[in-house]
Structures are given as C-alpha cells and as structure tokens.
Scaffold this active site. Structure first.
Site, short mmCIF file in Angstrom:
data_model
loop_
_atom_site.label_atom_id
_atom_site.label_comp_id
_atom_site.label_asym_id
_atom_site.label_seq_id
_atom_site.Cartn_x
_atom_site.Cartn_y
_atom_site.Cartn_z
CG ASP A 63 -2.12 0.85 1.10
OD1 ASP A 63 -2.07 1.85 0.35
OD2 ASP A 63 -3.13 0.56 1.77
CG ASP B 118 -4.29 5.13 0.39
OD1 ASP B 118 -3.60 4.16 0.11
OD2 ASP B 118 -4.99 5.23 1.42
CG HIS C 71 -9.70 6.38 3.36
ND1 HIS C 71 -8.74 7.27 2.97
CD2 HIS C 71 -9.17 5.15 3.13
CE1 HIS C 71 -7.67 6.61 2.55
NE2 HIS C 71 -7.91 5.32 2.62
CG HIS D 15 -8.30 7.14 6.94
ND1 HIS D 15 -9.08 6.02 6.87
CD2 HIS D 15 -7.08 6.76 6.48
CE1 HIS D 15 -8.38 5.01 6.39
NE2 HIS D 15 -7.16 5.43 6.16
CD GLU E 88 -8.27 1.25 1.68
OE1 GLU E 88 -7.26 0.53 1.63
OE2 GLU E 88 -8.37 2.19 2.46
CD GLU F 207 -5.97 2.37 -1.00
OE1 GLU F 207 -4.94 1.74 -0.68
OE2 GLU F 207 -6.51 3.21 -0.27
CO CO Z 1 -4.11 2.56 0.91
#
Ligand code: CO
Length: 299
Positions: A85, A96, A156, A164, A189, A284
């Site tokens: 990630d 992200d 998120h 987040h 994700e 993601e």
């Molecule tokens: Co992530």
C-alpha cells in the site's frame, strides 16, 4: 478544485502508480520486507513526491498497517499473498493506492477478485451516488466469485495532509450512507478474503505506524524534540517508528513514543489482522469525483 491542487494530485497519482508497478516487480520470496519499504519510499522521493505514509507491506492474514520495524529481518515468505500500500503527496495533496502480489497460485483468485471489485466499484462512482451503493457493488462482485469482503475496513475520503477524513466507502452494501460530492477525492479499497473467514479484521499487538494528534509543550526534552520534528516533517500524516531512529536510539525511542501516546500527542495504528487468520487481498485507487463519473488519479 483549484488548478494547482488538481495538478498536485495528478502528479502524486502518477508517481504512486509508477511506484506501485515497481512494487509488483520487487516483491519476491526471500526479499527483506525492510528492503521493499525503503526502496519504494526512496523511489517516491526521487520521483519528486513525499511518502504520505510509510509503505505498508502486509503478508497473508495481515490486512493493513504493517511496515518494516526497526532492524526488521523478516523476509517475504514463499507462497504468500502480499499487499503493498503506497501513499504519495505533493504539497500535501495525497493519493493512496495498493496492489496485491500473489506468490501462491492457489491464492491468485483473491487478488483478481479484489481488482475486479475495484474496477466495478469505480464505474459506479459519480456525484451524488450513495457510499453504500458503491459498497454494494463491491460486496456483490466479491460474493459472485464465492469470496467475501472484509466488512470492517473501508475506503475513505482524502483531504490535504489528511489520509482519512469525512466520508467512508464501505466494502459492503449499507443502507444509504452519505452521497459522494463533485470535486471530492476518495480512496476506494476492496479487501477480499475466503468464504470460511470471519471477514473482519482486529487490531494486533504490534504497531509500527503512528500519527500526530496535537502538538504541545512537554517537560521531557527528548519527547519535546521528537514531537517537534514529527510535526515539522510529517504534520498530521502517518509516520513509521523506523523513520525516527535518526532522532533517538531504539530503546529510548520506544519509551518516548509510549510517553507521547500516554500524553495523547500521537496515536498508533495497530497492525490489522483477519480475525480467523485467513489470507486477505486488497486493490486500491484514489479517484477524483468528476461531473460524469470519476478520474482515477493512480491508474
Ligand atoms: Co491505501
């Protein structure tokens, strides 16, 4: 969205996507987990962004929040399912994105289903869609392949210097939920596990990743100086314990971090583990909500 914010998001997105492709080539059995983290974090910087959080490398039933520890000698295991990630930011505009690398043919389908659930979810993302509806697409896609989503992890909303924030996008159908808005940025994700799993993560006993909650004056000089360098270097973004060994030696660092947690200046993110120890895959992307759908920033 302002043009300079948009171009910063796009730049961070291109860099994170490039690093994600490199991650897929790098993760092999026997490679040190620390080497994966450090190489990819270095790559984010050399491409002109900064890590928005430590590179997460999570093996098998570990779903999220693991990264190399101080003096970590763990190797990528043979036959494992590895999630990498990646977070990158340009001037605080962050993205992200994650990829799963399957080193076990019997687990390949978990990775493929996570990617399929992500593709389908992103086709449903547009202004005013309910978060719960996107979750429904994720859940039904995963279940159509005889697997289940991890239900207590979710996508998120993202804002400047905050990973987040605001609204969540669940990985299961929920009644209604908030509507996604034009110009908002989200990480979507899906997490996938096997049908015999609980499909739930729980916090483990380890933590490697932290973030600042508030800055304040502390009596202890080491604690005060550590907090001020955290605030300067990472602001409100997550950071790794191993990133701070340039400030304090290992044992003292652990003590000071515990003091900063007790005084509520920082919080820790425990490693998240599937409750029944079943393997977890993840896919993601970060997207910007546009008039007719979404722009995938990390493609
Ligand atoms: Co992530």
């Amino acid at each position: 969205m302002y043009e300079d914010a948009l171009s910063a998001y796009r730049r961070a997105g291109r860099i994170a996507a490039e690093v994600r492709r490199q991650a897929s080539g790098l993760v092999r059995p026997g490679v040190l987990l620390a080497e994966v983290c450090e190489m990819l974090e270095g790559r984010i910087k050399s491409l002109g962004a900064q890590p928005a959080f430590p590179i997460n490398v999570c093996v098998d039933e570990i779903a999220a929040h693991d990264t190399a520890s101080v003096d970590d000698n763990r190797e990528i295991p043979n036959g494992s399912l590895v999630k990498v990630d990646i977070g990158a930011h340009v001037e605080g505009y962050l993205v992200d994105t994650a990829v799963t690398i399957s080193l076990n043919r019997e687990l390949d389908h978990l990775k493929e289903v996570a990617e399929e659930a992500l593709r389908k979810a992103l086709r449903s993302v547009r202004p005013k869609v309910r978060a719960g509806e996107v979750g429904g697409v994720i859940e039904s896609t995963i279940e159509s392949y005889g697997l289940i989503p991890v239900k207590n992890l979710s996508g998120h909303q993202i804002s400047r210097f905050t990973v987040h924030t605001g609204k969540s996008i669940p990985n299961v159908r929920t009644s209604l939920g908030p509507k996604l808005g034009l110009g908002e940025v989200y990480a979507v994700e899906p997490f996938v596990t096997t049908a015999d799993a609980a499909g739930e993560i729980e916090g483990g006993s380890r933590a490697e990743i932290y973030r600042m909650i508030k800055e304040r004056y502390l009596e202890d000089r080491d604690a005060r100086e550590l907090l001020s360098s955290i605030s300067r270097d990472y602001k409100t973004l997550p950071f790794a314990r191993r990133w701070l060994t340039r400030c304090l030696e290992k044992d003292r660092l652990n003590d000071v971090l515990n003091d900063l947690i007790s005084s509520r200046c920082i919080a820790q993110f425990p490693v998240l583990v599937e409750r029944t120890q079943k393997p977890v895959a993840q896919a993601e992307h970060t997207v910007l909500i546009r008039e007719n759908g979404c722009e995938i920033l990390t493609e």
